[in-house]
Motif scaffolding. Structure first.
Motif, PDB file in Angstrom:
ATOM      1  N   VAL A 187       0.863  -1.180   0.000  1.00 26.42           N
ATOM      2  CA  VAL A 187       0.000   0.000   0.000  1.00 26.42           C
ATOM      3  C   VAL A 187       0.904   1.237   0.000  1.00 26.42           C
ATOM      4  O   VAL A 187       1.826   1.330   0.802  1.00 26.42           O
ATOM      5  N   PRO A 188       0.669   2.199  -0.902  1.00 24.09           N
ATOM      6  CA  PRO A 188       1.560   3.369  -0.991  1.00 24.09           C
ATOM      7  C   PRO A 188       1.287   4.404   0.095  1.00 24.09           C
ATOM      8  O   PRO A 188       0.774   5.489  -0.159  1.00 24.09           O
ATOM      9  N   GLN A 189       1.678   4.062   1.306  1.00 27.53           N
ATOM     10  CA  GLN A 189       1.408   4.958   2.432  1.00 27.53           C
ATOM     11  C   GLN A 189       2.674   5.309   3.212  1.00 27.53           C
ATOM     12  O   GLN A 189       2.618   6.011   4.218  1.00 27.53           O
ATOM     13  N   ARG A 190       3.828   4.828   2.746  1.00 28.09           N
ATOM     14  CA  ARG A 190       5.109   5.112   3.398  1.00 28.09           C
ATOM     15  C   ARG A 190       6.093   5.654   2.372  1.00 28.09           C
ATOM     16  O   ARG A 190       6.088   5.238   1.213  1.00 28.09           O
ATOM     17  N   GLU A 191       6.968   6.562   2.800  1.00 26.45           N
ATOM     18  CA  GLU A 191       7.920   7.154   1.864  1.00 26.45           C
ATOM     19  C   GLU A 191       9.164   6.276   1.734  1.00 26.45           C
ATOM     20  O   GLU A 191       9.293   5.251   2.386  1.00 26.45           O
ATOM     21  N   PHE A 192      10.092   6.723   0.878  1.00 26.78           N
ATOM     22  CA  PHE A 192      11.200   5.877   0.479  1.00 26.78           C
ATOM     23  C   PHE A 192      12.075   5.423   1.643  1.00 26.78           C
ATOM     24  O   PHE A 192      12.528   4.272   1.672  1.00 26.78           O
ATOM     25  N   LEU A 193      12.355   6.297   2.604  1.00 26.68           N
ATOM     26  CA  LEU A 193      13.229   5.907   3.696  1.00 26.68           C
ATOM     27  C   LEU A 193      12.618   4.778   4.512  1.00 26.68           C
ATOM     28  O   LEU A 193      13.319   3.847   4.941  1.00 26.68           O
TER      29      LEU A 193
END
Length: 339
Positions: A187-193
């Motif tokens: 799920v796209p809910q966290r950024e790259f780091l």
């Protein structure tokens, strides 16, 4: 010459488009004799699966104007003359600079990229409209000198189990070279780091289970004859060859999605620009339903926090990145000993 041009009719979601291929007889892969027109036709034949895997994402084009044995460069922003059906979106790079980057939304856009002498397509792990938050967790299993594809198979199978324990469904493809790429929809809910830290947590767990076969050591001199779990491929603006993308290798190999049942019985050399279209026609796309059931990286981030409490901190970033909080010194171990 202009008179040598060929116009291909490329079907797509918005109907047929005509894409002009200049210098169609230019040889891109000398060993098998694959030409620019052959490469364009390949992208027509695999177009639906290619766009399903790589579409709606910022993409970098690795271009070879004189074939794979000549000079190459990466193209990210739209060049002059880009067709109106090839869009771009602004993305932010590690330097904090923002710039438009190409997006492929239909097969004709991929064929146009071939007209621009693209051989390798490098899509981001995030969607065009939300490029800061990946929707794919990607792990690159990179065999080191003394090892090869065969040595990456068992770590890939164990990594699948690790990700299952973390609540993720893993998919696999050949890198097109010697390694393997393990992906999981998230799920796209966290950024790259955050995603990087999730990858490091999974990599460390895999390393604990297979210490003689797998390593997370960033410095090559520490890796030995093991498979390196390349956690830095999870960073912003770090990409790998997309599914069905050709690779710039003599035999025109392709980064090929495979099933887990196939893994122990295939070799990367069998998947090429010449063989992939028939494979898709007869066996279908193993990644057709990728993304149907995305998971979260919450469990992996829990493992990351556990490892932090146990003294395992951040790992080195690529040398072209700004110094990051908590990052250890970027000093090669042998040089550090001398100092």
């Amino acid at each position: 010459m202009a008179g040598d041009a060929v116009v291909l009719t490329v079907p797509g979601p918005h109907g047929d488009r005509e894409v002009r291929i200049s210098s169609p007889g230019r040889v891109i892969f000398p060993e098998p004799g694959i030409t620019k027109l052959d490469l364009a036709n390949y992208l027509v034949e695999v177009g639906e699966a290619f766009v399903r895997a790589n579409g709606d994402r910022p993409v970098s084009l690795q271009r070879f104007p004189e074939g794979i044995d000549g000079e190459q460069f990466f193209s990210k922003n739209p060049p002059r003359g880009t067709p109106d059906y090839v869009r771009s979106v602004p993305v932010t790079y590690p330097s904090a600079r923002s710039h438009p980057q190409l997006v492929i939304d239909e097969p004709a856009a991929a064929v146009w990229a071939a007209q621009m002498n693209t051989v390798v397509f490098h899509p981001w792990p995030s969607r065009a409209e939300d490029s800061d938050n990946p929707d794919q967790l990607r792990i690159d299993l990179d065999p080191q000198p003394g090892t090869g594809f065969a040595e990456a198979v068992a770590p890939a199978i164990e990594l699948r189990k690790v990700l299952q324990e973390a609540g993720l469904t893993a998919f696999i493809k050949t890198s097109g070279n010697r390694g393997l790429h393990v992906f999981a929809p998230i799920v796209p809910q966290r950024e790259f780091l955050d995603v990087r830290h999730a990858v490091i947590a999974a990599a460390r767990e895999l390393e604990r289970r297979m210490p003689d076969r797998v390593t997370t050591a960033w410095w090559k001199e520490e890796r030995g004859e093991r498979v390196f779990v390349d956690f830095n491929q999870a960073n912003r603006d770090r990409t790998m060859a997309g599914a069905y993308s050709p690779r710039a290798l003599p035999h025109a190999s392709v980064s090929a999605p495979i099933t887990w049942d196939e893994l122990e019985h295939v070799s990367p050399e069998q998947f090429t620009v010449l063989t992939m279209p028939e494979r898709l026609r007869t066996l279908g796309d193993p990644w057709e339903h990728f993304g149907a059931d995305p998971g979260t990286i919450d469990a992996l981030l829990g493992w990351w926090e556990r490892d932090l409490e146990n003294g395992l901190g951040e790992l080195p970033f690529p040398p072209d990145y700004p110094k990051m909080p908590g990052e250890p010194p970027r000093v090669q171990p042998s040089r550090a000993k001398k100092a």
